[in-house]
Write an enzyme that holds these catalytic residues in place. Structure first.
Site, PDB file in Angstrom:
ATOM      1  CG  HIS A 118      -0.330  -0.183   2.468  1.00  0.00           C
ATOM      2  ND1 HIS A 118       0.252  -1.221   2.901  1.00  0.00           N
ATOM      3  CD2 HIS A 118      -0.036   0.940   3.361  1.00  0.00           C
ATOM      4  CE1 HIS A 118       0.587  -1.153   4.213  1.00  0.00           C
ATOM      5  NE2 HIS A 118       0.546   0.227   4.519  1.00  0.00           N
ATOM      6  CG  HIS A 131       0.552   5.565   4.048  1.00  0.00           C
ATOM      7  ND1 HIS A 131      -0.501   5.542   5.222  1.00  0.00           N
ATOM      8  CD2 HIS A 131       1.058   4.429   4.199  1.00  0.00           C
ATOM      9  CE1 HIS A 131      -0.245   4.119   5.645  1.00  0.00           C
ATOM     10  NE2 HIS A 131       0.808   3.838   5.288  1.00  0.00           N
TER      11      HIS A 131
HETATM   12  P1  5GP Z   1       1.814   0.639   7.514  1.00  0.00           P
HETATM   13  O1  5GP Z   1       1.855  -0.729   7.270  1.00  0.00           O
HETATM   14  O2  5GP Z   1       1.912   1.387   6.244  1.00  0.00           O
HETATM   15  O3  5GP Z   1       2.808   1.028   8.525  1.00  0.00           O
HETATM   16  O4  5GP Z   1       0.300   1.085   8.108  1.00  0.00           O
HETATM   17  C1  5GP Z   1      -1.030   0.292   7.894  1.00  0.00           C
HETATM   18  C2  5GP Z   1      -1.939   1.689   7.772  1.00  0.00           C
HETATM   19  O5  5GP Z   1      -3.226   0.822   7.674  1.00  0.00           O
HETATM   20  C3  5GP Z   1      -2.129   2.523   8.944  1.00  0.00           C
HETATM   21  O6  5GP Z   1      -2.204   4.030   8.405  1.00  0.00           O
HETATM   22  C4  5GP Z   1      -3.323   2.273   9.576  1.00  0.00           C
HETATM   23  O7  5GP Z   1      -3.996   3.314  10.237  1.00  0.00           O
HETATM   24  C5  5GP Z   1      -4.263   1.751   8.429  1.00  0.00           C
HETATM   25  N1  5GP Z   1      -5.148   0.422   8.767  1.00  0.00           N
HETATM   26  C6  5GP Z   1      -5.089  -0.431   9.968  1.00  0.00           C
HETATM   27  N2  5GP Z   1      -6.235  -1.193   9.905  1.00  0.00           N
HETATM   28  C7  5GP Z   1      -7.168  -0.609   9.265  1.00  0.00           C
HETATM   29  C8  5GP Z   1      -8.441  -0.787   8.719  1.00  0.00           C
HETATM   30  O8  5GP Z   1      -9.065  -1.899   9.165  1.00  0.00           O
HETATM   31  N3  5GP Z   1      -9.055  -0.135   7.853  1.00  0.00           N
HETATM   32  C9  5GP Z   1      -8.359   0.891   7.239  1.00  0.00           C
HETATM   33  N4  5GP Z   1      -9.087   1.657   6.479  1.00  0.00           N
HETATM   34  N5  5GP Z   1      -7.200   1.371   7.531  1.00  0.00           N
HETATM   35  C10 5GP Z   1      -6.526   0.373   8.404  1.00  0.00           C
END
Ligand code: 5GP
Length: 138
Positions: free
Chosen positions: A103, A105
């Site tokens: 993903h 952001h």
């Molecule tokens: P990363 O893996 O890039 O560190 O962060 C994962 C991102 O996914 C975080 O910004 C977190 O807020 C988001 N996130 C985690 N669980 C969920 C979810 O169930 N739904 C959504 N829409 N975002 C999520």
């Protein structure tokens, strides 16, 4: 490299097992709002096919995801009258990754305004309104 785990939260979103606030989708990618937004308009772009992150993604997955990132980033910049856009992308736990489905952001940014700290649930009504604003600009 660790194998892709289809029980990750974004795989569940793709299967419709967990709700999401969708901003945009096409055959290959989905963009939806982050539930713990660090900026107003914080959203995520993922491929619809499995890969953990940039390190195991195919060139085709990366190409389709980046095309959607560009499209949504420009719409978010208009929607929020942003001065700029920050993209974030993490690879593996040591690289800061928490959800192991590729993903990116997208964060609309304004001069002098810091991003909020991570890990705080957002207000769902505000998140939905922000999604509406980006969608309207697409
Ligand atoms: P990363 O893996 O890039 O560190 O962060 C994962 C991102 O996914 C975080 O910004 C977190 O807020 C988001 N996130 C985690 N669980 C969920 C979810 O169930 N739904 C959504 N829409 N975002 C999520």
């Amino acid at each position: 490299m660790t194998a892709y785990d289809d029980q990750n939260i974004f795989a569940k979103i793709l299967r419709g097992e967990i709700p999401n606030v969708t901003v945009y989708e096409d055959d290959d990618t989905l963009c939806f709002m982050d539930i713990m937004p660090r900026t107003d308009g914080h959203c995520l772009v993922i491929p619809k096919t499995p890969c953990r992150n940039v390190l195991d993604a195919s060139d085709a997955q990366l190409a389709s995801v980046m095309a959607t990132v560009k499209k949504v980033a420009n719409a978010a910049k208009v929607a929020f009258e942003a001065d700029g856009i920050t993209l974030q992308q993490f690879n593996e736990a040591a690289g800061g990754q928490e959800v192991f489905h590729l993903h990116f952001h997208i964060h609309p940014r304004h001069e002098g305004v810091l991003m909020r700290p991570p890990g705080k649930m957002g207000d769902m009504d505000a998140i939905k309104a922000h999604a509406d604003a980006i969608r309207a600009a697409l």
